[in-house]
Design an enzyme around this catalytic site. Structure first.
Site, PDB file in Angstrom:
ATOM      1  N   ASP A  42     -27.617 -65.301 -61.969  1.00  0.00           N
ATOM      2  CA  ASP A  42     -28.038 -64.823 -60.650  1.00  0.00           C
ATOM      3  C   ASP A  42     -28.253 -65.978 -59.681  1.00  0.00           C
ATOM      4  OD1 ASP A  42     -28.668 -62.788 -58.865  1.00  0.00           O
ATOM      5  OD2 ASP A  42     -30.799 -62.867 -59.321  1.00  0.00           O
ATOM      6  N   HIS A 233     -38.378 -58.507 -61.022  1.00  0.00           N
ATOM      7  CA  HIS A 233     -37.388 -59.500 -60.601  1.00  0.00           C
ATOM      8  C   HIS A 233     -37.514 -59.615 -59.077  1.00  0.00           C
ATOM      9  CE1 HIS A 233     -33.077 -61.170 -61.019  1.00  0.00           C
ATOM     10  NE2 HIS A 233     -33.331 -61.183 -59.726  1.00  0.00           N
ATOM     11  N   HIS A 235     -37.307 -61.486 -55.351  1.00  0.00           N
ATOM     12  CA  HIS A 235     -36.740 -62.507 -54.468  1.00  0.00           C
ATOM     13  C   HIS A 235     -37.798 -62.922 -53.450  1.00  0.00           C
ATOM     14  CE1 HIS A 235     -32.228 -62.375 -55.396  1.00  0.00           C
ATOM     15  NE2 HIS A 235     -32.822 -61.642 -56.313  1.00  0.00           N
ATOM     16  N   CYS A 266     -28.097 -62.391 -53.636  1.00  0.00           N
ATOM     17  CA  CYS A 266     -27.043 -61.446 -53.993  1.00  0.00           C
ATOM     18  C   CYS A 266     -25.885 -61.542 -53.011  1.00  0.00           C
ATOM     19  CB  CYS A 266     -27.603 -60.024 -53.992  1.00  0.00           C
ATOM     20  SG  CYS A 266     -26.373 -58.766 -54.360  1.00  0.00           S
ATOM     21  N   ASN A 275     -34.261 -66.410 -55.717  1.00  0.00           N
ATOM     22  CA  ASN A 275     -35.217 -65.770 -56.608  1.00  0.00           C
ATOM     23  C   ASN A 275     -36.540 -66.511 -56.609  1.00  0.00           C
ATOM     24  OD1 ASN A 275     -33.640 -63.667 -58.321  1.00  0.00           O
ATOM     25  ND2 ASN A 275     -32.290 -65.444 -58.278  1.00  0.00           N
TER      26      ASN A 275
END
Length: 325
Positions: A42, A233, A235, A266, A275
């Protein structure tokens, strides 16, 4: 790498004394947290310049050496859509497999799953969105079609004794639909869990969530899925990632996704910055006396290595005191 090998800043060394501070007012925090390191996948997938395969392999090995229990290695997605991940098989075959560490890979469809297993994958991740529009923009299919793809992978995984982790995107907001109702997220999470995902990672893909929104969403999801099977998760687009993570910990979540040096974003979510930085997460967890098994110094070295390779500054506040380009 010279900066990475410097002694830790004295402020970091003082962590032991910080642990003495009472956390009784913080709620029932978990005694141990599993950190899922998503930087190699990611974190790097949105980089415009192709990162050399040996660099990716070395990064993963350094993260393993730091003691991270889970390192998401790569994505078996079509090179047409994400060129950065075109070396997925070489990466997975090239890394050192440390005992006790899992190396899941992202598989968007059955073809990707089959390629991942052929390359030696023992665990895979699948993803759906809590937003219909995001699903169509990100995977070119509806939410229902996305579930059908996921079910194909889950059936194949069961036949091969492969564990499957599920990601849900846009749980706190969508770049196309705006606010997402907690009930909708709970419905998607329940379906993924019932289909066979052993763990569900709830992603604030564009980082718009705040602690109150996180609490409402988790309250709804926890009515449908056991908290032991949930992860967050976050950001850090609006600087809320640590605050949102702390709320999740207070509610009983004990699995957190993060990315070394705060890498990430993304490619299909406009405005999605990096992140939550693993270094910053670890600093907070250490300060709360929560066990992770991760070595901060070695983690900082891994962050410095990839920052140097990418010729960019780290996004980790903790690492900024020791990692200078």
């Amino acid at each position: 790498m010279a900066a990475a090998r410097k002694a830790l800043d004295p402020r970091l060394v003082g962590l032991a004394s910080l642990r003495a501070v009472s956390t009784s007012s913080m709620g029932n925090l978990p005694k141990q947290v599993k950190i899922v390191e998503v930087g190699p996948r990611d974190g790097l997938q949105n980089e415009k310049n192709i990162v050399p395969t040996p660099v990716k392999i070395r990064l993963i090995d350094m993260l393993s050496e730091a003691g991270l229990p889970v390192v998401e290695a790569t994505s078996f997605v079509s090179p047409k859509w994400v060129p950065q991940m075109s070396d997925h098989a070489e990466v997975l075959k090239g890394i050192q497999k440390f005992p006790g560490i899992n190396y899941p890979v992202l598989t968007p469809n059955l073809k990707g799953f089959q390629a991942a297993v052929a390359a030696g994958a023992k665990e895979v991740s699948i993803f759906v969105a809590a937003s219909e529009l995001f699903s169509k923009k990100n995977t070119n299919c509806s939410m229902e079609e996305s579930f059908q793809r996921s079910d194909q992978i889950l059936q194949a995984a069961r036949a091969s004794s492969i564990r499957v982790r599920g990601y849900i995107s846009c749980v706190l907001g969508c770049p196309y639909e705006g606010k997402i109702s907690p009930a909708k997220v709970a419905e998607v999470a329940k379906k993924m869990y019932s289909m066979g995902c052993y763990e569900i990672s709830l992603g604030d893909t564009i980082g718009v969530g705040t602690p109150g929104v996180m609490k409402d969403m988790l309250s709804a999801v926890m009515q449908e899925v056991p908290v032991a099977a949930l992860a967050v998760h976050c950001h850090d687009t609006y600087g809320q990632a640590l605050a949102n993570t702390l709320v999740a910990l207070q509610m009983g979540v004990s699995v957190v996704d993060s990315s070394v040096a705060g890498l990430g974003g993304c490619p299909y979510a406009k405005g999605a910055s990096g992140n939550l930085a693993t270094e910053d997460l670890l600093y907070m967890l250490d300060g709360l006396g929560i066990h992770t098994g991760v070595d901060l110094q070695k983690l900082l070295e891994a962050g410095a290595f990839i920052c140097q390779a990418l010729n960019r500054k780290t996004s980790s506040r903790v690492a900024q005191t020791t990692c200078k380009l």
